[in-house]
Design an enzyme around this catalytic site. Structure first.
Site, PDB file in Angstrom:
ATOM      1  N   ASN A 234      -2.897   9.257  -6.905  1.00 28.44           N
ATOM      2  CA  ASN A 234      -3.683   8.028  -6.984  1.00 28.44           C
ATOM      3  C   ASN A 234      -4.386   7.803  -5.646  1.00 28.44           C
ATOM      4  O   ASN A 234      -3.737   7.502  -4.646  1.00 28.44           O
ATOM      5  CB  ASN A 234      -2.749   6.854  -7.315  1.00 28.44           C
ATOM      6  CG  ASN A 234      -3.469   5.517  -7.336  1.00 28.44           C
ATOM      7  OD1 ASN A 234      -4.706   5.461  -7.330  1.00 28.44           O
ATOM      8  ND2 ASN A 234      -2.714   4.433  -7.356  1.00 28.44           N
ATOM      9  N   TRP A 235      -5.700   7.949  -5.645  1.00 32.31           N
ATOM     10  CA  TRP A 235      -6.455   7.850  -4.377  1.00 32.31           C
ATOM     11  C   TRP A 235      -6.705   6.403  -3.958  1.00 32.31           C
ATOM     12  O   TRP A 235      -7.177   6.159  -2.866  1.00 32.31           O
ATOM     13  CB  TRP A 235      -7.794   8.588  -4.511  1.00 32.31           C
ATOM     14  CG  TRP A 235      -7.667  10.084  -4.493  1.00 32.31           C
ATOM     15  CD1 TRP A 235      -6.579  10.831  -4.863  1.00 32.31           C
ATOM     16  CD2 TRP A 235      -8.653  11.018  -4.044  1.00 32.31           C
ATOM     17  NE1 TRP A 235      -6.832  12.163  -4.695  1.00 32.31           N
ATOM     18  CE2 TRP A 235      -8.105  12.313  -4.190  1.00 32.31           C
ATOM     19  CE3 TRP A 235      -9.952  10.900  -3.558  1.00 32.31           C
ATOM     20  CZ2 TRP A 235      -8.811  13.475  -3.859  1.00 32.31           C
ATOM     21  CZ3 TRP A 235     -10.658  12.056  -3.230  1.00 32.31           C
ATOM     22  CH2 TRP A 235     -10.081  13.327  -3.372  1.00 32.31           C
ATOM     23  N   LYS A 236      -6.468   5.464  -4.857  1.00 28.57           N
ATOM     24  CA  LYS A 236      -6.747   4.047  -4.559  1.00 28.57           C
ATOM     25  C   LYS A 236      -8.193   3.903  -4.016  1.00 28.57           C
ATOM     26  O   LYS A 236      -9.061   4.637  -4.455  1.00 28.57           O
ATOM     27  CB  LYS A 236      -5.707   3.493  -3.596  1.00 28.57           C
ATOM     28  CG  LYS A 236      -4.274   3.760  -4.083  1.00 28.57           C
ATOM     29  CD  LYS A 236      -3.244   3.029  -3.311  1.00 28.57           C
ATOM     30  CE  LYS A 236      -1.880   3.425  -3.805  1.00 28.57           C
ATOM     31  NZ  LYS A 236      -0.805   2.660  -3.240  1.00 28.57           N
TER      32      LYS A 236
ATOM     33  N   HIS B  71      -0.839  -1.486 -12.230  1.00 30.04           N
ATOM     34  CA  HIS B  71      -0.430  -1.070 -10.881  1.00 30.04           C
ATOM     35  C   HIS B  71      -0.154  -2.312 -10.013  1.00 30.04           C
ATOM     36  O   HIS B  71      -0.826  -3.334 -10.146  1.00 30.04           O
ATOM     37  CB  HIS B  71      -1.525  -0.209 -10.244  1.00 30.04           C
ATOM     38  CG  HIS B  71      -1.046   0.456  -8.989  1.00 30.04           C
ATOM     39  ND1 HIS B  71      -0.991  -0.193  -7.786  1.00 30.04           N
ATOM     40  CD2 HIS B  71      -0.557   1.703  -8.773  1.00 30.04           C
ATOM     41  CE1 HIS B  71      -0.499   0.638  -6.870  1.00 30.04           C
ATOM     42  NE2 HIS B  71      -0.228   1.792  -7.444  1.00 30.04           N
TER      43      HIS B  71
ATOM     44  N   GLU C 134       7.503   1.986 -10.488  1.00 24.55           N
ATOM     45  CA  GLU C 134       7.143   1.890  -9.074  1.00 24.55           C
ATOM     46  C   GLU C 134       7.684   0.578  -8.514  1.00 24.55           C
ATOM     47  O   GLU C 134       7.079  -0.485  -8.738  1.00 24.55           O
ATOM     48  CB  GLU C 134       5.617   1.900  -8.913  1.00 24.55           C
ATOM     49  CG  GLU C 134       4.941   3.136  -9.445  1.00 24.55           C
ATOM     50  CD  GLU C 134       3.613   3.385  -8.757  1.00 24.55           C
ATOM     51  OE1 GLU C 134       3.470   4.441  -8.146  1.00 24.55           O
ATOM     52  OE2 GLU C 134       2.733   2.502  -8.808  1.00 24.55           O
TER      53      GLU C 134
ATOM     54  N   GLY D 150       3.809   2.498  -0.556  1.00 24.57           N
ATOM     55  CA  GLY D 150       2.941   2.533   0.630  1.00 24.57           C
ATOM     56  C   GLY D 150       3.593   2.126   1.940  1.00 24.57           C
ATOM     57  O   GLY D 150       2.901   1.725   2.863  1.00 24.57           O
TER      58      GLY D 150
ATOM     59  N   SER E 197       6.074   5.892  -2.071  1.00 22.59           N
ATOM     60  CA  SER E 197       6.278   6.668  -0.834  1.00 22.59           C
ATOM     61  C   SER E 197       6.831   8.071  -1.081  1.00 22.59           C
ATOM     62  O   SER E 197       7.668   8.559  -0.324  1.00 22.59           O
ATOM     63  CB  SER E 197       7.188   5.899   0.131  1.00 22.59           C
ATOM     64  OG  SER E 197       6.641   4.629   0.394  1.00 22.59           O
TER      65      SER E 197
END
Ligand code: PGA
Length: 263
Positions: free
Chosen positions: A9-11, A98, A170, A176, A215
């Site tokens: 997931n590149w966000k 998300h 998640e 993150g 993470s």
């Protein structure tokens, strides 16, 4: 879909240069991977990344996902992208629910249900993110919260709606921020989710793909994938750095036999 799945997931990151560099560098490795790979670049780059993937002849090895969609398919909704548009350009997956959307865009169960419903109507696989806040985790509410979030779909659309759906557990507090959650603990949560679903519909529960995200990197990935109810990982930050992502792919390729995963 193969047994084991890795989602990147590149966000809100990346550009044309990174896309070219990234796909070029991973193009040889993905052809020898015996697991599935999905990349979710920013919506603006989906079509471009798809072209680059074709250029490097990787379209049989890499699928693309949207990071979000609107609850509508058409209309006066400036700035939005619809499931129908994704389908039009050949995108097969979309992430919904998300934590970033819940925190920064106040998305609630009702919105997530609408997005899920519209994806299903276009035959796009939802990647349904679920997870608890730190407070909920500390008060031992994780399983109850995760099941409540999945029940939001089941109660309204029925258990069969979870067919062709990927669940991504998640924990919001572990995304993150380099918090490495104990894989045995994550296994316990995944197992509780699977068992709950199996009680409602054995086949759906047994075969649903339950991803873990929070993470994940090349140092902790193996211990996660060894857990029987973790069918793959949704990776943010560590998947954005090309060298890191290559290390992740190589680590799995060198150490892991996908048939060990119970899906
Ligand atoms: P992270 O992100 O790997 O950077 O924690 C995961 C996610 O947000 O899906």
């Amino acid at each position: 879909m193969k047994n084991l799945l890795i989602i990147s997931n590149w966000k809100l990151n990346g550009n044309k240069y990174l896309i070219n560099h990234f796909i070029n560098k991973i193009s040889h490795i993905v052809k020898s991977c015996n697991f599935s790979i999905i990349i979710a670049p920013p919506l603006l780059y989906l079509d471009y990344m798809q072209q680059v993937i074709k250029l490097y002849k990787c379209d049989n090895y890499i699928s693309l996902s949207a990071q979000n969609i609107d609850i509508h398919n058409y209309g006066s909704f400036t700035g939005e992208i619809s499931a129908k548009m994704l389908k039009d350009i050949g995108i097969k997956y979309a992430i919904i629910g998300h934590a970033d959307r819940k925190i920064f865009h106040k998305e609630n169960d009702n919105i997530i249900l609408k997005k899920f419903t519209i994806l299903k109507s276009e035959n796009i696989f939802p990647i349904l993110c679920i997870g608890e806040t730190k407070k909920e985790y500390q008060s031992n509410q994780t399983i109850v919260i995760c099941i409540k979030q999945i029940n939001n779909i089941i109660k309204n659309l029925g258990i069969l709606a979870l067919q062709d759906t990927i669940i991504a557990y998640e924990p919001i507090w572990a995304i993150g921020n380099k918090i490495i959650v104990n894989p045995t603990y994550i296994q316990k949560i995944h197992n509780a989710i699977r068992n709950y679903l199996m009680q409602i519909n054995y086949k759906i529960g047994k075969y649903i793909n339950i991803q873990y995200g929070g993470s994940v990197n090349f140092t902790n990935i193996l211990n996660l994938l060894k857990q029987p109810d973790i069918n793959g990982v949704l990776i943010g930050k560590a998947s954005l750095d090309t060298e890191n992502f290559i290390k992740i792919l190589n680590t799995i390729n060198n150490n892991f036999i996908p048939s060990e995963v119970n899906i």
